[in-house]
Design a protein around this motif. Structure first.
Motif, short mmCIF file in Angstrom:
data_model
loop_
_atom_site.label_atom_id
_atom_site.label_comp_id
_atom_site.label_asym_id
_atom_site.label_seq_id
_atom_site.Cartn_x
_atom_site.Cartn_y
_atom_site.Cartn_z
N GLY A 157 0.79 -1.23 0.00
CA GLY A 157 0.00 0.00 0.00
C GLY A 157 0.82 1.27 0.00
O GLY A 157 0.26 2.36 -0.19
N SER A 212 -4.25 10.77 1.49
CA SER A 212 -4.48 9.62 2.36
C SER A 212 -3.91 8.35 1.73
O SER A 212 -3.80 8.25 0.51
CB SER A 212 -5.98 9.42 2.60
N ARG A 253 -3.87 3.86 2.66
CA ARG A 253 -4.15 2.76 3.56
C ARG A 253 -3.12 1.66 3.33
O ARG A 253 -3.02 1.11 2.23
CB ARG A 253 -5.56 2.18 3.36
N SER A 257 -1.64 -2.11 4.26
CA SER A 257 -2.14 -3.41 4.67
C SER A 257 -0.97 -4.29 5.07
O SER A 257 0.13 -4.17 4.53
CB SER A 257 -2.90 -4.09 3.52
N PHE A 287 -4.10 8.94 12.01
CA PHE A 287 -3.91 7.54 11.64
C PHE A 287 -4.88 6.66 12.42
O PHE A 287 -5.18 6.94 13.59
CB PHE A 287 -2.48 7.09 11.97
N THR A 288 -5.34 5.60 11.78
CA THR A 288 -6.23 4.65 12.43
C THR A 288 -5.77 3.23 12.12
O THR A 288 -5.59 2.89 10.95
CB THR A 288 -7.68 4.82 11.95
N SER A 327 -6.55 -0.85 12.36
CA SER A 327 -7.65 -1.80 12.48
C SER A 327 -7.17 -3.16 12.03
O SER A 327 -6.10 -3.28 11.42
CB SER A 327 -8.86 -1.34 11.65
N TYR A 354 -4.57 -3.14 9.13
CA TYR A 354 -4.56 -1.95 8.27
C TYR A 354 -4.07 -0.73 9.05
O TYR A 354 -4.24 -0.64 10.26
CB TYR A 354 -5.97 -1.66 7.76
N GLN A 389 -4.78 3.18 8.28
CA GLN A 389 -5.34 4.26 7.49
C GLN A 389 -4.65 5.56 7.89
O GLN A 389 -4.67 5.93 9.07
CB GLN A 389 -6.85 4.37 7.73
N MET A 390 -4.08 6.22 6.91
CA MET A 390 -3.32 7.44 7.18
C MET A 390 -3.95 8.59 6.42
O MET A 390 -4.04 8.55 5.18
CB MET A 390 -1.86 7.25 6.76
N ASN A 391 -4.39 9.59 7.15
CA ASN A 391 -5.02 10.77 6.55
C ASN A 391 -4.19 12.02 6.83
O ASN A 391 -3.33 12.01 7.71
CB ASN A 391 -6.43 10.95 7.11
#
Length: 124
Positions: A8, A17, A19, A21, A68-69, A71, A80, A82-84
């Motif tokens: 990713g 953004s 994401r 993996s 960042f999140t 999960s 994962y 997730q980077m915004n």
């Protein structure tokens, strides 16, 4: 033994953004705590985010909170990130890691297995 493969990472503009993996394979991989770390050129590896085996507990570095999140989907053996609102200072190789031992999620020394990393480059 657990194998980790990240994907990713790519070049993205500031404010964008991505994401990431991380697919885990091997014995009981869904029972491991999972973390993301990063290392920029000339800098030490730093903690980014982590989650426990169920995904019910999550930990973040202060500079990533709110952007960042982390999960996980244990049915897919995948974690994962997730980077915004990405910034040029987020440029680094991002590594996925797995831990089976109790103890801090923030310290890389507590992790047993590491992936090869995926490059994230944020242009200004």
């Amino acid at each position: 033994q657990v194998q980790l493969v990240e994907s990713g990472g790519r070049l993205v503009q500031a404010g964008g953004s991505l994401r990431l993996s991380c697919v885990a394979s091997g014995r009981a991989s869904s029972s491991y705590g999972m973390g993301w770390f990063r290392q920029a050129p000339g800098k030490e590896r730093e903690f980014v985010a982590a989650t426990n085996w169920s995904g019910g507990l999550k930990y973040y570095a202060d500079s990533m909170k709110g952007r960042f999140t982390i999960s996980r989907d244990n049915a897919r053996n995948t974690v994962y990130l997730q980077m915004n609102s990405l910034k040029p200072e987020d440029t680094a190789v991002y590594y996925c890691a797995a831990k089976s031992r109790a103890g801090s999620y923030y310290s890389g020394s507590m992790y047993d297995y590491w992936g090869q990393g995926t490059q994230v480059t944020v242009s200004s």
